[in-house]
Design a protein around this motif. Sequence first.
Motif, PDB file in Angstrom:
ATOM      1  N   THR A 235       0.804  -1.222   0.000  1.00 18.12           N
ATOM      2  CA  THR A 235       0.000   0.000   0.000  1.00 18.12           C
ATOM      3  C   THR A 235       0.841   1.278   0.000  1.00 18.12           C
ATOM      4  OG1 THR A 235      -0.170  -0.371   2.370  1.00 18.12           O
ATOM      5  CG2 THR A 235      -2.139  -0.759   1.095  1.00 18.12           C
ATOM      6  N   GLY A 236       0.389   2.238  -0.796  1.00 12.65           N
ATOM      7  CA  GLY A 236       0.972   3.579  -0.810  1.00 12.65           C
ATOM      8  C   GLY A 236       0.210   4.456   0.183  1.00 12.65           C
ATOM      9  N   PRO A 237       0.716   5.654   0.446  1.00  8.67           N
ATOM     10  CA  PRO A 237       0.163   6.498   1.515  1.00  8.67           C
ATOM     11  C   PRO A 237      -1.293   6.917   1.328  1.00  8.67           C
ATOM     12  CG  PRO A 237       1.956   7.608   0.330  1.00  8.67           C
ATOM     13  CD  PRO A 237       1.928   6.203  -0.164  1.00  8.67           C
ATOM     14  N   ASP A 238      -1.794   6.940   0.068  1.00  9.89           N
ATOM     15  CA  ASP A 238      -3.179   7.403  -0.138  1.00  9.89           C
ATOM     16  C   ASP A 238      -4.212   6.270  -0.134  1.00  9.89           C
ATOM     17  OD1 ASP A 238      -2.032   9.881  -0.509  1.00  9.89           O
ATOM     18  OD2 ASP A 238      -2.021   9.735  -2.698  1.00  9.89           O
ATOM     19  N   HIS A 239      -3.775   5.042   0.082  1.00 10.70           N
ATOM     20  CA  HIS A 239      -4.693   3.906  -0.060  1.00 10.70           C
ATOM     21  C   HIS A 239      -5.872   3.996   0.921  1.00 10.70           C
ATOM     22  CE1 HIS A 239      -5.415  -0.081  -1.778  1.00 10.70           C
ATOM     23  NE2 HIS A 239      -5.967  -0.354  -0.602  1.00 10.70           N
ATOM     24  N   LEU A 240      -7.047   3.543   0.456  1.00 10.04           N
ATOM     25  CA  LEU A 240      -8.267   3.716   1.262  1.00 10.04           C
ATOM     26  C   LEU A 240      -8.223   3.039   2.629  1.00 10.04           C
ATOM     27  CD1 LEU A 240     -10.028   0.855   0.954  1.00 10.04           C
ATOM     28  CD2 LEU A 240     -10.552   1.831  -1.266  1.00 10.04           C
ATOM     29  N   ILE A 241      -7.442   1.961   2.756  1.00 14.21           N
ATOM     30  CA  ILE A 241      -7.372   1.289   4.067  1.00 14.21           C
ATOM     31  C   ILE A 241      -6.761   2.226   5.113  1.00 14.21           C
ATOM     32  CG2 ILE A 241      -5.122   0.181   3.599  1.00 14.21           C
ATOM     33  CD1 ILE A 241      -7.935  -1.393   5.673  1.00 14.21           C
ATOM     34  N   LEU A 242      -6.007   3.230   4.620  1.00 13.75           N
ATOM     35  CA  LEU A 242      -5.360   4.155   5.557  1.00 13.75           C
ATOM     36  C   LEU A 242      -6.204   5.397   5.845  1.00 13.75           C
ATOM     37  CD1 LEU A 242      -1.699   3.826   4.208  1.00 13.75           C
ATOM     38  CD2 LEU A 242      -2.645   2.808   6.277  1.00 13.75           C
ATOM     39  N   ASN A 243      -7.456   5.426   5.301  1.00 12.15           N
ATOM     40  CA  ASN A 243      -8.330   6.574   5.592  1.00 12.15           C
ATOM     41  C   ASN A 243      -8.500   6.715   7.101  1.00 12.15           C
ATOM     42  OD1 ASN A 243      -8.730   7.008   2.895  1.00 12.15           O
ATOM     43  ND2 ASN A 243     -10.785   6.110   2.795  1.00 12.15           N
ATOM     44  N   GLY A 244      -8.158   7.852   7.630  1.00 10.34           N
ATOM     45  CA  GLY A 244      -8.344   8.128   9.069  1.00 10.34           C
ATOM     46  C   GLY A 244      -7.395   7.344   9.961  1.00 10.34           C
ATOM     47  N   ALA A 245      -6.379   6.679   9.377  1.00 12.94           N
ATOM     48  CA  ALA A 245      -5.484   5.844  10.196  1.00 12.94           C
ATOM     49  C   ALA A 245      -4.702   6.717  11.182  1.00 12.94           C
ATOM     50  CB  ALA A 245      -4.518   5.081   9.301  1.00 12.94           C
ATOM     51  N   LYS A 246      -4.394   6.084  12.332  1.00  7.77           N
ATOM     52  CA  LYS A 246      -3.645   6.801  13.366  1.00  7.77           C
ATOM     53  C   LYS A 246      -2.159   6.525  13.162  1.00  7.77           C
ATOM     54  CE  LYS A 246      -4.376   5.734  17.841  1.00  7.77           C
ATOM     55  NZ  LYS A 246      -5.253   5.271  18.835  1.00  7.77           N
ATOM     56  N   LYS A 247      -1.387   7.570  12.978  1.00  4.70           N
ATOM     57  CA  LYS A 247       0.062   7.374  12.800  1.00  4.70           C
ATOM     58  C   LYS A 247       0.664   7.098  14.171  1.00  4.70           C
ATOM     59  CE  LYS A 247       3.915   9.603  10.363  1.00  4.70           C
ATOM     60  NZ  LYS A 247       4.468   8.415   9.785  1.00  4.70           N
TER      61      LYS A 247
END
Length: 313
Positions: A235-247
């Motif tokens: 996955t790249g940084p814009d992938h939907l699984i990362l929507n709202g992800a907590k860094k």
Amino acid sequence: MKDIQNWLVDWFKKKKPITELDITRNYFEAGLIDSLDVIDLIESIESHFKIKFNEMHFQDRNFSTIEGLSHMISDVLPKTHEIENTNMAKGWAACYQIYKDRGHDLCYPSETLIRLLKGTYLTGQHLSLKGQSVLDVGFGNGNNFPLYYDMGLKVSGVEIHQQILQQARETFQSFGSLDLRIGTNQELPYDDNHFDFLVSWNVLHYEAQENGIIKSLKEYARVLKPTGRLLLSTTGPDHLILNGAKKIGQHQNEITVKSDFRCGQVHFNFGNKDYIEYYFQSDFKGLKIGRVHDALFDATSILDWWIITGIKK
Ligand SMILES: C[S@@+](CC[C@H](N)C(=O)[O-])C[C@H]1O[C@@H](n2cnc3c(N)ncnc32)[C@H](O)[C@@H]1O
């Protein structure tokens, strides 16, 4: 444990009659087997239990008794097999079953992988793959298998739950030979220098920690032949699984999509090409790094993948 010991006792009995006492005795000193038999013993164990010993095991003094050997086998085994008890493995197994029951399972290969294998992107020329071997790590429901068969590749795959293996065996029973085993990014139950290609398609980022990434890339390289090629999507940084992800770390994101069974998991994100080079260059040369960015149609549905290929170093 008892099963392992019984299997070993049966193996030794084929060579010579043995008693209860022989289980704890040094089998070389007791004359139960000779140095040629040991090679046969190792090969038989590795093939039956689908494990791989390393130099350290051979130097371990447990290696010289049946009892010690059964402990060693059981120590190696659980690492590969305990993955099946994790929520990750149970989640994916359930997910593939539900998708199959509903008829929503992906039954088409990745378009990008088709382009890499059928186009001229990798070498500037069309590849001739007939008879070559591919290992698909984390093959999911096997959606890339028809592509491999179509190109005449010998197909092997690892997944993290028996139910996933079983489902794929049923789906592809009429396709041809298929070697599927339980394994993980970090532990692939295959010999060194074995495969022409290794495909890791959207699987590596499930290694949350940096050391998992490093170990996985080493393990991928180990099972590839000296000229073997890695084909990887992550996955790249814009992938939907990362929507709202907590860094939660430089490369770690905690998934927060409530409707997704992966909610709460931590995924690794390379962030940029420099980091990809940094992590891959120890084990792979001739690296090529691409990116597929797909926006159908709104901002929350973006698919974003790094596509990475290289030859074993
Ligand atoms: C997003 S799916 C990708 C499936 C398939 N490669 C594809 O492209 O459709 C991720 C897969 O990785 C598997 N997986 C998760 N953790 C893994 C690990 N540590 N080692 C190997 N596979 C793993 C999961 O079971 C799941 O099938």
